[in-house]
Motif scaffolding. Structure first.
Motif, PDB file in Angstrom:
ATOM      1  N   THR A 158       0.697   3.824  -3.148  1.00  0.00           N
ATOM      2  CA  THR A 158       0.138   5.170  -2.963  1.00  0.00           C
ATOM      3  C   THR A 158       1.183   6.282  -3.006  1.00  0.00           C
ATOM      4  O   THR A 158       0.851   7.417  -3.305  1.00  0.00           O
ATOM      5  CB  THR A 158      -0.645   5.280  -1.631  1.00  0.00           C
ATOM      6  OG1 THR A 158       0.222   4.952  -0.556  1.00  0.00           O
ATOM      7  CG2 THR A 158      -1.846   4.355  -1.637  1.00  0.00           C
ATOM      8  N   THR A 159       2.448   5.940  -2.716  1.00  0.00           N
ATOM      9  CA  THR A 159       3.467   6.987  -2.681  1.00  0.00           C
ATOM     10  C   THR A 159       4.476   6.907  -3.821  1.00  0.00           C
ATOM     11  O   THR A 159       5.195   7.862  -4.069  1.00  0.00           O
ATOM     12  CB  THR A 159       4.276   6.940  -1.367  1.00  0.00           C
ATOM     13  OG1 THR A 159       5.066   5.739  -1.351  1.00  0.00           O
ATOM     14  CG2 THR A 159       3.365   7.012  -0.160  1.00  0.00           C
ATOM     15  N   ALA A 170       7.008   5.040  -3.608  1.00  0.00           N
ATOM     16  CA  ALA A 170       8.268   4.659  -2.971  1.00  0.00           C
ATOM     17  C   ALA A 170       8.611   3.210  -3.293  1.00  0.00           C
ATOM     18  O   ALA A 170       7.727   2.374  -3.474  1.00  0.00           O
ATOM     19  CB  ALA A 170       8.156   4.832  -1.459  1.00  0.00           C
ATOM     20  N   ASP A 204       0.827  -1.214   0.000  1.00  0.00           N
ATOM     21  CA  ASP A 204       0.000   0.000   0.000  1.00  0.00           C
ATOM     22  C   ASP A 204       0.858   1.260   0.000  1.00  0.00           C
ATOM     23  O   ASP A 204       0.558   2.228  -0.700  1.00  0.00           O
ATOM     24  CB  ASP A 204      -0.956   0.012   1.198  1.00  0.00           C
ATOM     25  CG  ASP A 204      -2.094  -0.986   1.050  1.00  0.00           C
ATOM     26  OD1 ASP A 204      -2.335  -1.461  -0.080  1.00  0.00           O
ATOM     27  OD2 ASP A 204      -2.736  -1.290   2.069  1.00  0.00           O
ATOM     28  N   ILE A 205       1.937   1.246   0.771  1.00  0.00           N
ATOM     29  CA  ILE A 205       2.846   2.396   0.784  1.00  0.00           C
ATOM     30  C   ILE A 205       3.462   2.584  -0.602  1.00  0.00           C
ATOM     31  O   ILE A 205       3.508   3.687  -1.137  1.00  0.00           O
ATOM     32  CB  ILE A 205       3.935   2.221   1.864  1.00  0.00           C
ATOM     33  CG1 ILE A 205       3.317   2.374   3.261  1.00  0.00           C
ATOM     34  CG2 ILE A 205       5.070   3.231   1.656  1.00  0.00           C
ATOM     35  CD1 ILE A 205       4.255   1.998   4.393  1.00  0.00           C
TER      36      ILE A 205
END
Length: 157
Positions: A16-17, A19, A12-13
């Motif tokens: 959404t980012t 990264a 999820d990180i």
């Protein structure tokens, strides 16, 4: 980030980012499930960058260390298992962090658990005592890290 929950927090990180994320988990089954989830995430997020490795935060795998330095390290509930060896864990974490970057310790990304639930989880899993805010702050300082804030669970245990 551990690969618990099939690596969903890490994925999820990353999704959404944008990264790049690296997940490490002691349980080989968690790592394999995270790798499977990554395949399905790539259908929705073709540019997602994530890798998962089996290993311990007591001794971060060499393959992960080779990817360092990291700008952030996120530790989930598993940190509660390490209270008796917190300096070992934080020394390892400090060694892979980029100077001036940070560590986030969180109990759960996937649900907003009341602190009483977290305390009950710790009690039921025979984890004994957990670090107080002051103990965590001291451990972070001993390992070249800075405490920025948090919630003390003592009142809930």
């Amino acid at each position: 980030i551990n690969a618990e929950y099939g690596g969903a927090p890490a994925l999820d990180i990353a999704a959404t980012t944008g990264a790049a994320v690296v997940g490490v988990d002691l349980a080989e089954g968690h790592v394999e499930r995270a790798k499977q989830y990554l395949v399905s995430y790539k259908e929705r997020y073709p540019d997602i960058r994530a890798e998962f490795y089996c290993g311990s935060y007591y001794e971060i795998p060499d393959a992960v260390k080779a990817l360092a330095p990291f700008t952030h390290v996120v530790m989930q509930t598993s940190i509660f298992y390490a209270h008796h060896r917190i300096d070992d864990v934080l020394r390892e974490v400090s060694g892979v962090l980029e100077p001036g970057s940070g560590v986030l310790v969180t109990t759960d990304f996937l649900r907003k658990a009341p602190l009483e639930d977290v305390a009950e989880f710790i009690r039921l899993n025979s984890m004994g005592t957990v670090l107080s805010k002051e103990e965590m702050e001291s451990a972070l300082k001993r390992n070249g890290l800075v405490y920025c804030g948090g919630e003390d669970l003592d009142a809930h245990c």
